[in-house]
Scaffold this motif. Structure first.
Motif, PDB file in Angstrom:
ATOM      1  N   GLU A 114       1.913  66.741  57.306  1.00  0.00           N
ATOM      2  CA  GLU A 114       2.852  66.481  58.362  1.00  0.00           C
ATOM      3  C   GLU A 114       4.169  65.864  57.814  1.00  0.00           C
ATOM      4  OE1 GLU A 114       3.194  63.722  62.347  1.00  0.00           O
ATOM      5  OE2 GLU A 114       1.268  64.191  61.525  1.00  0.00           O
ATOM      6  N   ALA A 115       4.006  64.891  56.663  1.00  0.00           N
ATOM      7  CA  ALA A 115       5.060  64.292  55.897  1.00  0.00           C
ATOM      8  C   ALA A 115       5.821  65.432  55.368  1.00  0.00           C
ATOM      9  CB  ALA A 115       4.756  62.914  55.069  1.00  0.00           C
ATOM     10  N   ASN A 116       5.299  66.158  54.901  1.00  0.00           N
ATOM     11  CA  ASN A 116       5.889  67.194  54.245  1.00  0.00           C
ATOM     12  C   ASN A 116       6.832  68.080  55.097  1.00  0.00           C
ATOM     13  OD1 ASN A 116       6.894  69.208  52.197  1.00  0.00           O
ATOM     14  ND2 ASN A 116       4.669  69.211  51.128  1.00  0.00           N
ATOM     15  N   ALA A 117       6.443  68.194  56.159  1.00  0.00           N
ATOM     16  CA  ALA A 117       7.033  69.040  57.435  1.00  0.00           C
ATOM     17  C   ALA A 117       8.250  68.185  57.618  1.00  0.00           C
ATOM     18  CB  ALA A 117       6.401  69.178  58.498  1.00  0.00           C
ATOM     19  N   LEU A 144      12.381  59.217  59.957  1.00  0.00           N
ATOM     20  CA  LEU A 144      11.154  59.930  60.642  1.00  0.00           C
ATOM     21  C   LEU A 144      10.145  60.142  59.211  1.00  0.00           C
ATOM     22  CD1 LEU A 144       9.586  61.081  62.756  1.00  0.00           C
ATOM     23  CD2 LEU A 144      10.699  63.291  62.349  1.00  0.00           C
ATOM     24  N   CYS A 145      10.745  60.593  58.145  1.00  0.00           N
ATOM     25  CA  CYS A 145       9.797  60.899  56.922  1.00  0.00           C
ATOM     26  C   CYS A 145       9.211  59.451  56.480  1.00  0.00           C
ATOM     27  CB  CYS A 145      10.707  61.223  55.869  1.00  0.00           C
ATOM     28  SG  CYS A 145      11.394  63.148  56.068  1.00  0.00           S
ATOM     29  N   ARG A 146       9.910  58.499  56.588  1.00  0.00           N
ATOM     30  CA  ARG A 146       9.401  57.032  56.109  1.00  0.00           C
ATOM     31  C   ARG A 146       8.126  56.610  57.100  1.00  0.00           C
ATOM     32  NH1 ARG A 146      10.045  52.657  58.558  1.00  0.00           N
ATOM     33  NH2 ARG A 146      11.882  53.147  59.822  1.00  0.00           N
ATOM     34  N   THR A 147       8.367  56.841  58.153  1.00  0.00           N
ATOM     35  CA  THR A 147       7.399  56.374  59.321  1.00  0.00           C
ATOM     36  C   THR A 147       6.239  57.208  59.246  1.00  0.00           C
ATOM     37  OG1 THR A 147       8.069  57.578  61.202  1.00  0.00           O
ATOM     38  CG2 THR A 147       8.951  55.367  61.142  1.00  0.00           C
ATOM     39  N   VAL A 148       6.241  58.737  59.132  1.00  0.00           N
ATOM     40  CA  VAL A 148       4.991  59.361  58.670  1.00  0.00           C
ATOM     41  C   VAL A 148       4.352  59.202  57.492  1.00  0.00           C
ATOM     42  CG1 VAL A 148       4.157  61.909  58.707  1.00  0.00           C
ATOM     43  CG2 VAL A 148       5.951  61.414  60.343  1.00  0.00           C
ATOM     44  N   SER A 149       5.319  58.875  56.406  1.00  0.00           N
ATOM     45  CA  SER A 149       4.423  58.585  55.068  1.00  0.00           C
ATOM     46  C   SER A 149       3.795  57.234  55.088  1.00  0.00           C
ATOM     47  CB  SER A 149       5.648  58.772  53.927  1.00  0.00           C
ATOM     48  OG  SER A 149       6.597  57.638  54.043  1.00  0.00           O
ATOM     49  N   ARG A 150       4.270  56.238  55.964  1.00  0.00           N
ATOM     50  CA  ARG A 150       3.643  55.088  55.951  1.00  0.00           C
ATOM     51  C   ARG A 150       2.251  55.400  56.658  1.00  0.00           C
ATOM     52  NH1 ARG A 150       4.982  51.223  52.848  1.00  0.00           N
ATOM     53  NH2 ARG A 150       6.848  50.065  53.093  1.00  0.00           N
ATOM     54  N   ARG A 151       2.247  56.284  57.699  1.00  0.00           N
ATOM     55  CA  ARG A 151       0.918  56.411  58.424  1.00  0.00           C
ATOM     56  C   ARG A 151      -0.039  57.056  57.393  1.00  0.00           C
ATOM     57  NH1 ARG A 151       0.515  60.911  61.858  1.00  0.00           N
ATOM     58  NH2 ARG A 151       2.659  60.958  62.219  1.00  0.00           N
ATOM     59  N   ALA A 194      -2.362  57.985  43.973  1.00  0.00           N
ATOM     60  CA  ALA A 194      -1.876  58.691  45.408  1.00  0.00           C
ATOM     61  C   ALA A 194      -1.695  57.662  46.353  1.00  0.00           C
ATOM     62  CB  ALA A 194      -3.188  59.321  45.808  1.00  0.00           C
ATOM     63  N   VAL A 195      -2.243  56.419  46.156  1.00  0.00           N
ATOM     64  CA  VAL A 195      -1.795  55.211  47.435  1.00  0.00           C
ATOM     65  C   VAL A 195      -0.401  54.722  47.142  1.00  0.00           C
ATOM     66  CG1 VAL A 195      -2.508  53.210  48.420  1.00  0.00           C
ATOM     67  CG2 VAL A 195      -4.384  54.979  47.954  1.00  0.00           C
ATOM     68  N   LYS A 196      -0.178  54.528  45.679  1.00  0.00           N
ATOM     69  CA  LYS A 196       0.923  53.900  45.205  1.00  0.00           C
ATOM     70  C   LYS A 196       1.835  54.946  45.446  1.00  0.00           C
ATOM     71  CE  LYS A 196      -1.119  51.922  41.129  1.00  0.00           C
ATOM     72  NZ  LYS A 196      -1.016  51.928  39.665  1.00  0.00           N
ATOM     73  N   TYR A 197       2.037  56.213  45.174  1.00  0.00           N
ATOM     74  CA  TYR A 197       2.832  57.116  45.643  1.00  0.00           C
ATOM     75  C   TYR A 197       3.366  57.367  47.076  1.00  0.00           C
ATOM     76  CZ  TYR A 197       5.616  61.450  45.520  1.00  0.00           C
ATOM     77  OH  TYR A 197       6.686  62.366  45.868  1.00  0.00           O
ATOM     78  N   LEU A 198       2.549  57.017  47.769  1.00  0.00           N
ATOM     79  CA  LEU A 198       2.835  56.778  49.399  1.00  0.00           C
ATOM     80  C   LEU A 198       3.424  55.709  49.806  1.00  0.00           C
ATOM     81  CD1 LEU A 198      -0.353  58.778  50.991  1.00  0.00           C
ATOM     82  CD2 LEU A 198       2.068  59.456  51.305  1.00  0.00           C
ATOM     83  N   ASN A 199       3.243  54.625  48.892  1.00  0.00           N
ATOM     84  CA  ASN A 199       3.789  53.190  49.113  1.00  0.00           C
ATOM     85  C   ASN A 199       5.441  53.391  48.645  1.00  0.00           C
ATOM     86  OD1 ASN A 199       4.355  50.419  48.023  1.00  0.00           O
ATOM     87  ND2 ASN A 199       3.074  50.207  50.039  1.00  0.00           N
ATOM     88  N   ARG A 200       5.609  53.853  47.470  1.00  0.00           N
ATOM     89  CA  ARG A 200       6.850  53.974  47.022  1.00  0.00           C
ATOM     90  C   ARG A 200       7.658  54.998  47.727  1.00  0.00           C
ATOM     91  NH1 ARG A 200       3.927  51.166  44.835  1.00  0.00           N
ATOM     92  NH2 ARG A 200       4.145  50.168  42.733  1.00  0.00           N
ATOM     93  N   LEU A 201       6.964  56.156  48.293  1.00  0.00           N
ATOM     94  CA  LEU A 201       7.690  57.163  49.028  1.00  0.00           C
ATOM     95  C   LEU A 201       8.176  56.726  50.293  1.00  0.00           C
ATOM     96  CD1 LEU A 201       8.355  60.076  49.082  1.00  0.00           C
ATOM     97  CD2 LEU A 201       6.330  60.513  50.278  1.00  0.00           C
ATOM     98  N   SER A 202       7.592  55.726  50.999  1.00  0.00           N
ATOM     99  CA  SER A 202       8.356  55.096  52.353  1.00  0.00           C
ATOM    100  C   SER A 202       9.386  54.293  51.771  1.00  0.00           C
ATOM    101  CB  SER A 202       7.305  54.644  52.939  1.00  0.00           C
ATOM    102  OG  SER A 202       6.639  53.549  52.375  1.00  0.00           O
ATOM    103  N   ASP A 203       9.541  53.794  50.679  1.00  0.00           N
ATOM    104  CA  ASP A 203      10.469  52.729  50.215  1.00  0.00           C
ATOM    105  C   ASP A 203      11.528  53.784  49.748  1.00  0.00           C
ATOM    106  OD1 ASP A 203       9.078  50.443  50.811  1.00  0.00           O
ATOM    107  OD2 ASP A 203       8.460  50.370  48.653  1.00  0.00           O
ATOM    108  N   TRP A 204      11.426  54.829  49.304  1.00  0.00           N
ATOM    109  CA  TRP A 204      12.377  56.037  48.708  1.00  0.00           C
ATOM    110  C   TRP A 204      13.038  56.331  50.086  1.00  0.00           C
ATOM    111  CZ3 TRP A 204      14.332  60.638  49.417  1.00  0.00           C
ATOM    112  CH2 TRP A 204      15.047  61.144  48.441  1.00  0.00           C
TER     113      TRP A 204
END
Length: 190
Positions: free
Chosen positions: A40-43, A131-138, A156-166
């Protein structure tokens, strides 16, 4: 190489799906929910790309590819069996996290420090990046929950954490380097 000749298989009609190792699990399992939320985040990234300039679009394209890597990682739970697998499973790597950190630092170097929280919005690109940020946080919360039940690749967890910051920093860039950010005014409507 992936070859999909037939899209529907009917194997999920009873509410189960196959993981990357062939195991069948309920479609509502935490693992499936986690990698489904990554999808969903990718979408949402695909929607953001509709508004992106060339440089941002290229970064978002890299992120979309990483999110597919992440989904492949999460759909394969048996990391202890990786060495015995016929094909080495795809796992997220710390280098992907480091790339996000470098990009965050580079973008953040163009921004003034925040004096208030930012409300999602501003330009169309910024709104989509929020929207990308909130879905990646979820997705991150679900991966953390999964990690309490089963082994999950720490990268994998670290990536998602940094991704929402990105996404947050990129949204500020999309708002004229923060000049068009919509700032929260505490208690403004009392």
């Amino acid at each position: 190489m992936v070859v999909l000749n037939k899209i529907y298989t009917r194997t999920g009609d009873a509410g189960e799906t196959a993981l990357g190792n062939g195991a069948r699990v309920a479609k509502h399992s935490v693992r499936v929910t986690a990698y489904g939320t990554v999808d969903e985040a990718n979408a949402t990234v695909g929607l953001a790309r509709l508004h992106a300039t060339d440089e941002t679009d290229a970064a978002l394209a890299r992120i979309q590819n990483d999110l597919f890597d992440l989904g492949a990682d999460l759909c394969r739970p048996d990391m202890e069996q990786d060495a015995k697998a016929e094909y080495p499973p795809l796992r997220m790597a710390d280098s992907q996290v480091a790339r996000l950190e470098a990009e965050i630092d580079a973008m953040n170097g163009h921004l003034q420090p925040l004096r208030s929280f930012v409300l999602p919005g501003g330009s169309p690109l910024a709104a989509h990046l929020h929207l990308c940020r909130t879905v990646s946080r979820r997705a991150e919360r679900l991966c953390v929950e999964l990690a309490t039940l089963e082994h999950v690749n720490a990268a994998a967890v670290k990536y998602l954490n940094r991704l929402s910051d990105w996404f947050f920093v990129a949204s500020r860039m999309a708002n004229e380097n923060g000049k068009a950010d919509v700032l929260w005014i505490p208690g403004a409507n009392r």
